[in-house]
Design an enzyme around this catalytic site. Structure first.
Site, PDB file in Angstrom:
ATOM      1  N   GLY A 242      64.343  93.227 -63.577  1.00  0.00           N
ATOM      2  CA  GLY A 242      65.426  93.602 -62.683  1.00  0.00           C
ATOM      3  C   GLY A 242      65.128  93.222 -61.251  1.00  0.00           C
ATOM      4  N   GLY A 243      64.671  94.204 -60.464  1.00  0.00           N
ATOM      5  CA  GLY A 243      64.473  93.999 -59.031  1.00  0.00           C
ATOM      6  C   GLY A 243      63.589  92.821 -58.675  1.00  0.00           C
TER       7      GLY A 243
ATOM      8  CD  GLU B  99      65.946  96.704 -69.597  1.00  0.00           C
ATOM      9  OE1 GLU B  99      65.434  96.211 -68.596  1.00  0.00           O
ATOM     10  OE2 GLU B  99      67.169  96.913 -69.691  1.00  0.00           O
TER      11      GLU B  99
ATOM     12  CG  ASN C  53      70.211  92.350 -65.464  1.00  0.00           C
ATOM     13  OD1 ASN C  53      71.201  91.839 -64.939  1.00  0.00           O
ATOM     14  ND2 ASN C  53      70.242  93.562 -65.998  1.00  0.00           N
ATOM     15  CD1 TRP C  54      68.882  87.595 -60.987  1.00  0.00           C
ATOM     16  CD2 TRP C  54      70.507  86.507 -59.912  1.00  0.00           C
ATOM     17  NE1 TRP C  54      68.440  86.318 -60.776  1.00  0.00           N
ATOM     18  CE2 TRP C  54      69.428  85.616 -60.112  1.00  0.00           C
ATOM     19  CE3 TRP C  54      71.643  86.041 -59.256  1.00  0.00           C
ATOM     20  CZ2 TRP C  54      69.459  84.292 -59.677  1.00  0.00           C
ATOM     21  CZ3 TRP C  54      71.672  84.711 -58.834  1.00  0.00           C
ATOM     22  CH2 TRP C  54      70.594  83.856 -59.030  1.00  0.00           C
ATOM     23  CE  LYS C  55      69.032  96.150 -63.603  1.00  0.00           C
ATOM     24  NZ  LYS C  55      68.444  97.496 -63.591  1.00  0.00           N
TER      25      LYS C  55
ATOM     26  N   GLY D 199      64.447 100.898 -62.839  1.00  0.00           N
ATOM     27  CA  GLY D 199      64.785 101.096 -61.433  1.00  0.00           C
ATOM     28  C   GLY D 199      64.237 102.365 -60.827  1.00  0.00           C
TER      29      GLY D 199
ATOM     30  CB  SER E 284      59.651  99.609 -63.195  1.00  0.00           C
ATOM     31  OG  SER E 284      60.695 100.473 -62.788  1.00  0.00           O
TER      32      SER E 284
ATOM     33  CD  GLU F  23      71.520  99.206 -64.760  1.00  0.00           C
ATOM     34  OE1 GLU F  23      70.431  99.461 -64.224  1.00  0.00           O
ATOM     35  OE2 GLU F  23      72.086  98.086 -64.685  1.00  0.00           O
TER      36      GLU F  23
ATOM     37  CG  HIS G  62      71.159  96.866 -68.954  1.00  0.00           C
ATOM     38  ND1 HIS G  62      71.140  98.001 -68.177  1.00  0.00           N
ATOM     39  CD2 HIS G  62      70.040  96.165 -68.631  1.00  0.00           C
ATOM     40  CE1 HIS G  62      70.043  97.986 -67.410  1.00  0.00           C
ATOM     41  NE2 HIS G  62      69.371  96.883 -67.677  1.00  0.00           N
TER      42      HIS G  62
END
Length: 254
Positions: free
Chosen positions: A237-238, A170, A9-11, A176, A216, A100, A98
């Site tokens: 994610g990251g 998640e 997920n590049w967000k 994050g 994470s 977010e 998600h």
């Protein structure tokens, strides 16, 4: 037997050109194939076309996902994207629910349920997210909280092919933040998710639905999660924003 899945997920990261470069780099990293592991990348909406073209041109061994969708096919819904638009651009997966989206944009379980139905009607695989905030975890109510999400998010769904519906657990406090649930923490909740799915859809269907861990997740810890019975992969994610780190997670799953 459930195929493992690693989804990135590049967000809200990477411009159009940066997304193309990242997709090209990932294609090179994975040019030897991914075995039985299903690999998915979810760029921002404005990058979808560019990444789709890389996948086609490079015959890349990963699939395209959107990060969000609306449940109507067209109309006066400024800023939204319809399932048919995702079909047209080559997206075969879509992240929904998600934390977010739930937290910043007020999405509800009812919204997520509508999105899942709209996607499945278009043969797009939902990656439906769930997870508890820190205060719920600390109160020891995390399992019941997530089970309630699952019941609401799947209400009225018809799942004839369990490979076409994916859940991502998640824990919100681990997204994050650098904090990570332990593999046993993940198994506790992912196991409860599968038990709930069996109650709703029957054991055979539940055994075919993939449940991913996210929060994470990175190359250094993904193998520990994958050892657990009910953890079938990761929503990343990251670590998905660099081709080498994301490819390392895919290879760890192979």
């Amino acid at each position: 037997m459930r195929n493992r899945m690693i989804a990135g997920n590049w967000k809200m990261n990477k411009t159009y050109s940066e997304g193309v470069v990242l997709a090209q780099g990932l294609a090179r990293e994975l040019e030897g194939g991914t075995g039985s592991v299903d690999v998915v990348v979810a760029p921002p909406a404005v990058d979808l076309k560019g990444v789709a073209e890389v996948i086609e041109q490079e015959q890349a061994p990963f699939a395209l996902s959107a990060q969000n969708v609306y449940w109507e096919e067209s109309g006066a819904f400024t800023g939204e994207t319809a399932p048919g638009m995702l079909n047209a651009i080559g997206a075969t997966y879509c992240i929904i629910g998600h934390s977010e989206r739930r937290g910043y944009f007020g999405e509800t379980d009812e919204d997520i349920n509508k999105k899942a139905k709209a996607l499945m009607a278009r043969d797009i695989v939902p990656i439906s997210c769930c997870g508890e905030p820190l205060e719920v975890r600390e109160a020891g109510e995390h399992v019941s909280f997530v089970v309630d999400q699952i019941k609401k998010d799947t209400e009225g769904l018809e799942i004839s092919d369990p490979s076409k519906y994916v859940i991502a657990y998640e824990p919100i406090w681990a997204i994050g933040t650098g904090k990570t649930a332990t593999a046993d923490d993940a198994q506790e909740v992912c196991g409860a998710i599968r038990k709930t799915l069996a109650e709703i859809f029957g054991q055979e269907t539940a055994d075919g639905i993939r449940v991913l861990y996210g929060g994470s997740a990175k190359p250094e810890n993904v193998a520990g999660f994958l050892e657990k019975e009910d953890v079938d992969g990761a929503l990343v994610g990251g670590a998905s924003l660099k081709a080498d780190s994301f490819a390392a997670m895919v290879k760890a799953a192979m």
